[in-house]
Design an enzyme around this catalytic site. Structure first.
Site, mmCIF file in Angstrom:
data_model
loop_
_atom_site.group_PDB
_atom_site.id
_atom_site.type_symbol
_atom_site.label_atom_id
_atom_site.label_comp_id
_atom_site.label_asym_id
_atom_site.label_seq_id
_atom_site.Cartn_x
_atom_site.Cartn_y
_atom_site.Cartn_z
ATOM 1 N N LEU A 1 -10.396 15.811 27.170
ATOM 2 C CA LEU A 1 -11.400 14.762 27.362
ATOM 3 C C LEU A 1 -11.165 13.616 26.372
ATOM 4 O O LEU A 1 -11.037 12.464 26.751
ATOM 5 C CB LEU A 1 -12.804 15.367 27.174
ATOM 6 C CG LEU A 1 -13.986 14.402 27.142
ATOM 7 C CD1 LEU A 1 -14.143 13.678 28.487
ATOM 8 C CD2 LEU A 1 -15.293 15.162 26.826
ATOM 9 N N GLY B 1 -8.584 6.541 21.390
ATOM 10 C CA GLY B 1 -9.621 5.526 21.163
ATOM 11 C C GLY B 1 -11.018 5.943 21.566
ATOM 12 O O GLY B 1 -11.946 5.141 21.507
ATOM 13 N N THR C 1 -6.789 21.578 22.158
ATOM 14 C CA THR C 1 -6.680 22.978 21.732
ATOM 15 C C THR C 1 -5.825 23.731 22.759
ATOM 16 O O THR C 1 -5.939 23.471 23.957
ATOM 17 C CB THR C 1 -8.088 23.611 21.666
ATOM 18 O OG1 THR C 1 -8.868 22.882 20.729
ATOM 19 C CG2 THR C 1 -8.015 25.070 21.246
ATOM 20 N N ASP D 1 -21.681 21.934 27.628
ATOM 21 C CA ASP D 1 -22.881 22.743 27.372
ATOM 22 C C ASP D 1 -22.472 24.191 27.108
ATOM 23 O O ASP D 1 -22.908 24.811 26.131
ATOM 24 C CB ASP D 1 -23.833 22.707 28.586
ATOM 25 C CG ASP D 1 -24.549 21.365 28.732
ATOM 26 O OD1 ASP D 1 -24.548 20.580 27.766
ATOM 27 O OD2 ASP D 1 -25.103 21.115 29.820
ATOM 28 N N GLY E 1 -19.377 25.226 26.435
ATOM 29 C CA GLY E 1 -18.447 25.256 25.296
ATOM 30 C C GLY E 1 -19.175 25.273 23.970
ATOM 31 O O GLY E 1 -18.745 25.924 23.010
ATOM 32 N N ARG F 1 -17.109 43.333 -8.159
ATOM 33 C CA ARG F 1 -16.798 42.463 -9.285
ATOM 34 C C ARG F 1 -17.858 42.609 -10.392
ATOM 35 O O ARG F 1 -19.060 42.545 -10.123
ATOM 36 C CB ARG F 1 -16.772 41.008 -8.807
ATOM 37 C CG ARG F 1 -16.646 39.980 -9.885
ATOM 38 C CD ARG F 1 -15.232 39.877 -10.402
ATOM 39 N NE ARG F 1 -15.122 38.879 -11.450
ATOM 40 C CZ ARG F 1 -14.008 38.623 -12.105
ATOM 41 N NH1 ARG F 1 -12.893 39.300 -11.837
ATOM 42 N NH2 ARG F 1 -13.990 37.696 -13.039
ATOM 43 N N GLY G 1 -15.798 32.619 -7.215
ATOM 44 C CA GLY G 1 -15.342 31.835 -8.364
ATOM 45 C C GLY G 1 -13.906 31.368 -8.155
ATOM 46 O O GLY G 1 -13.522 31.007 -7.041
ATOM 47 N N GLU H 1 -16.130 19.588 20.088
ATOM 48 C CA GLU H 1 -17.099 19.770 21.184
ATOM 49 C C GLU H 1 -18.421 19.044 20.895
ATOM 50 O O GLU H 1 -19.503 19.514 21.219
ATOM 51 C CB GLU H 1 -17.284 21.256 21.500
ATOM 52 C CG GLU H 1 -15.935 21.883 21.865
ATOM 53 C CD GLU H 1 -16.004 23.112 22.718
ATOM 54 O OE1 GLU H 1 -16.996 23.272 23.445
ATOM 55 O OE2 GLU H 1 -15.059 23.894 22.668
ATOM 56 N N SER I 1 -21.880 16.947 14.830
ATOM 57 C CA SER I 1 -23.294 17.277 14.592
ATOM 58 C C SER I 1 -24.186 16.072 14.921
ATOM 59 O O SER I 1 -25.330 16.239 15.361
ATOM 60 C CB SER I 1 -23.499 17.718 13.136
ATOM 61 O OG SER I 1 -22.827 18.946 12.936
HETATM 62 N N1 CAA Z 1 -24.839 18.177 32.336
HETATM 63 C C1 CAA Z 1 -24.798 17.476 33.507
HETATM 64 N N2 CAA Z 1 -24.916 16.121 33.548
HETATM 65 C C2 CAA Z 1 -25.042 15.457 32.383
HETATM 66 C C3 CAA Z 1 -25.092 16.124 31.147
HETATM 67 C C4 CAA Z 1 -24.981 17.532 31.155
HETATM 68 N N3 CAA Z 1 -25.025 18.225 30.013
HETATM 69 N N4 CAA Z 1 -25.232 15.212 30.164
HETATM 70 C C5 CAA Z 1 -25.291 14.007 30.762
HETATM 71 N N5 CAA Z 1 -25.184 14.171 32.093
HETATM 72 C C6 CAA Z 1 -25.245 13.094 33.110
HETATM 73 C C7 CAA Z 1 -26.576 12.338 33.015
HETATM 74 O O1 CAA Z 1 -27.577 12.964 33.771
HETATM 75 C C8 CAA Z 1 -26.188 10.990 33.558
HETATM 76 O O2 CAA Z 1 -26.169 11.085 34.975
HETATM 77 P P1 CAA Z 1 -26.544 9.808 35.934
HETATM 78 O O3 CAA Z 1 -25.514 8.782 35.678
HETATM 79 O O4 CAA Z 1 -26.503 10.376 37.321
HETATM 80 O O5 CAA Z 1 -27.910 9.372 35.504
HETATM 81 C C9 CAA Z 1 -24.757 10.803 33.087
HETATM 82 O O6 CAA Z 1 -24.252 12.110 32.829
HETATM 83 C C10 CAA Z 1 -24.645 9.940 31.840
HETATM 84 O O7 CAA Z 1 -25.424 10.540 30.831
HETATM 85 P P2 CAA Z 1 -25.781 9.785 29.471
HETATM 86 O O8 CAA Z 1 -26.347 8.429 29.810
HETATM 87 O O9 CAA Z 1 -26.597 10.692 28.628
HETATM 88 O O10 CAA Z 1 -24.333 9.558 28.828
HETATM 89 P P3 CAA Z 1 -23.878 8.769 27.539
HETATM 90 O O11 CAA Z 1 -22.720 7.916 27.892
HETATM 91 O O12 CAA Z 1 -25.059 8.152 26.867
HETATM 92 O O13 CAA Z 1 -23.225 9.879 26.566
HETATM 93 C C11 CAA Z 1 -22.978 11.679 25.058
HETATM 94 C C12 CAA Z 1 -23.652 11.056 26.315
HETATM 95 C C13 CAA Z 1 -23.955 12.714 24.615
HETATM 96 C C14 CAA Z 1 -22.739 10.717 23.901
HETATM 97 C C15 CAA Z 1 -21.647 12.264 25.532
HETATM 98 O O14 CAA Z 1 -20.698 11.266 25.747
HETATM 99 C C16 CAA Z 1 -21.092 13.327 24.622
HETATM 100 O O15 CAA Z 1 -21.527 14.488 24.642
HETATM 101 N N6 CAA Z 1 -20.106 12.950 23.783
HETATM 102 C C17 CAA Z 1 -19.411 13.913 22.945
HETATM 103 C C18 CAA Z 1 -18.190 14.406 23.641
HETATM 104 C C19 CAA Z 1 -17.641 15.655 23.033
HETATM 105 O O16 CAA Z 1 -18.354 16.597 22.776
HETATM 106 N N7 CAA Z 1 -16.314 15.625 22.836
HETATM 107 C C20 CAA Z 1 -15.636 16.774 22.349
HETATM 108 C C21 CAA Z 1 -14.310 16.921 23.041
HETATM 109 S S1 CAA Z 1 -13.861 18.502 23.540
HETATM 110 C C22 CAA Z 1 -13.122 19.236 22.210
HETATM 111 O O17 CAA Z 1 -13.658 19.217 21.164
HETATM 112 C C23 CAA Z 1 -11.766 19.803 22.437
HETATM 113 C C24 CAA Z 1 -11.438 21.203 22.202
HETATM 114 O O18 CAA Z 1 -10.406 21.624 22.693
HETATM 115 C C25 CAA Z 1 -12.252 22.173 21.401
#
Ligand code: CAA
Length: 392
Positions: free
Chosen positions: A136, A140, A169, A251, A253, A279, A350, A374, A377
């Site tokens: 994902l 950038g 990963t 969610d 993950g 210890r 320590g 993922e 915080s």
């Molecule tokens: N389930 C289903 N739909 C969802 C949802 C969810 N959990 N969260 C949001 N949506 C939907 C919303 O309902 C909305 O739908 P509509 O357009 O139909 O209304 C749409 O998605 C947009 O939602 P938001 O307006 O809330 O979206 P946003 O652009 O404001 O961003 C955010 C939300 C929370 C910032 C999100 O971008 C986010 O979680 N960012 C973090 C990403 C992340 O966790 N990256 C980690 C990468 S993975 C990783 O770490 C790799 C690895 O290998 C371990």
């Protein structure tokens, strides 16, 4: 028994079922015997522990939460959380290799895939014959997922994919990659598609392995697509579903990472507890000193609370209710507990905590990533606030 609270229904009893306890004992034995002794070597050599994945596959754990018809075992998500925790207690690299495979790649194929995709892509992953990865983030865009610039242009019966994905990963090691790509930047999140892309696809190559602070065996790297053809039959859901696929996948993950954080914290605590009993200082073992007792007690209290929140999120998921908020809360809290606890564990050791003779410095380094990947915080706080505002 179920009680209604101001939040969602919460089970009052968190006693594990016979099945959950059996899984816990079995995985604990495998993880402590087979994985824990190698954790330091995996870290030192940045070595991907392929043999650990194979053992998890042979133990029927790679598809445990999926129905038997797709190569799974039909177990619940509390079982899954227990497995990830036990793996993380022994080796954090192994736990993230496993959780990225199960919750970030196989689970979305189960949730969003059609029958043909479940048979062709999910079943081999559930049997542990193929390894998954989730793509994902980009150079950038990390927190702002909707700003993804990797493109997917539809040409007849396939998409042509171009772009770079970061922090993958299981990077070079995986067989299937869930890639979120943009079909029309003007549409922002509504233009995204979720594509399952196979290793060996023309124009699909790998960047350098990242040299990380912790989870150093997880083969994290960039993946690069140059005019890569991906059949439309590899798209999960419909065009435009990519963002929802990504968010709903995260969610699940996030429960995996919360479980990992609990495991890292508990693993470090177990070492600190044993060390404090052995210890001596000031004529007694240090577990008799209140300064040490208080640290151990505060840590275990927080770890237990984090585990309860994580299991609660899994229960809400198993009920089929929206669990975005519960997963984000569990991940936020567990990650911060893992960081706080592992720092205290190093303190209890320590000087010995600061060197590699004991494993606590490794737990502390591994803990940090749980506050970052993922969703940082800060992002979890945002997700929780959005959920509360929307009353979800
Ligand atoms: N389930 C289903 N739909 C969802 C949802 C969810 N959990 N969260 C949001 N949506 C939907 C919303 O309902 C909305 O739908 P509509 O357009 O139909 O209304 C749409 O998605 C947009 O939602 P938001 O307006 O809330 O979206 P946003 O652009 O404001 O961003 C955010 C939300 C929370 C910032 C999100 O971008 C986010 O979680 N960012 C973090 C990403 C992340 O966790 N990256 C980690 C990468 S993975 C990783 O770490 C790799 C690895 O290998 C371990």
């Amino acid at each position: 028994m179920i009680a209604t609270t101001g939040l969602k229904d919460m089970p009052l009893s968190f006693a594990l079922s016979e099945e959950q306890r059996l899984i816990q004992e079995t995985v604990r034995e495998i993880a402590q015997k087979e994985f824990a002794p190698k954790a330091a070597e995996i870290d030192r050599n940045h070595r991907f522990p392929r043999e650990n994945f194979q053992l998890l596959a042979a133990s029927d754990l790679c598809g445990m939460i999926f129905p038997e018809e797709y190569g799974g075992a039909g177990l619940d998500h509390v079982c899954y959380s227990i497995v990830v925790e036990e793996l993380a207690k022994a080796c954090a690299t192994t736990s993230v290799m496993y959780s990225a495979h199960v919750s970030l790649t196989a689970a979305p194929v189960y949730q969003w895939g059609n029958e043909e995709q479940k048979q062709r892509i999910l079943a081999p992953m559930a049997r542990g014959e193929k390894l998954g990865a989730f793509a994902l983030s980009e150079p950038g865009s990390g927190s702002d997922s909707a700003a993804a610039r990797c493109t997917a242009v539809l040409k007849g019966d396939h998409f042509v994919v171009n772009g770079v994905k970061n922090w993958i990963t299981n990077g070079v090691e995986a067989d299937w990659y869930l890639v979120i790509a943009q079909t029309d930047p003007a549409l922002r999140h509504k233009g995204l598609v979720a594509l399952m892309i196979e290793k060996g696809t023309p124009g699909f190559t790998f960047g350098k392995l990242e040299d990380k602070l912790g989870i150093r065996g997880s083969a994290t790297c960039q993946i690069i697509f140059e005019d890569s053809p991906v059949p439309v039959t590899n798209m999960l859901g419909q065009a435009g579903d990519g963002f929802k696929v990504a968010m709903s996948t995260l969610d699940g993950g996030r429960i995996g990472i919360a479980s990992q954080a609990v495991g890292i914290a508990q693993g470090a605590w177990d070492h600190a507890w044993r060390y404090a009993k052995e210890r001596s200082a000031f004529g007694q073992t240090i577990n008799k000193l209140q300064a040490i007792q208080f640290m151990l007690v505060e840590m275990q209290t927080e770890i237990d609370a984090a585990r309860l929140m994580t299991h609660h999120a899994s229960v809400v998921q198993d009920r089929g209710q929206r669990f975005t908020r519960e997963a984000a809360m569990a991940k936020l809290y567990a990650a911060e507990v893992a960081m706080r606890s592992t720092v205290k564990c190093v303190q209890i050791f320590g000087g010995y905590g600061y060197v590699t003779d004991y494993p606590v410095e490794l737990y502390m380094r591994d803990a940090k990533i749980t506050e970052i990947y993922e969703g940082t915080s800060e992002i979890q706080r945002l997700v929780i606030a959005n959920s509360l505002l929307k009353g979800q």
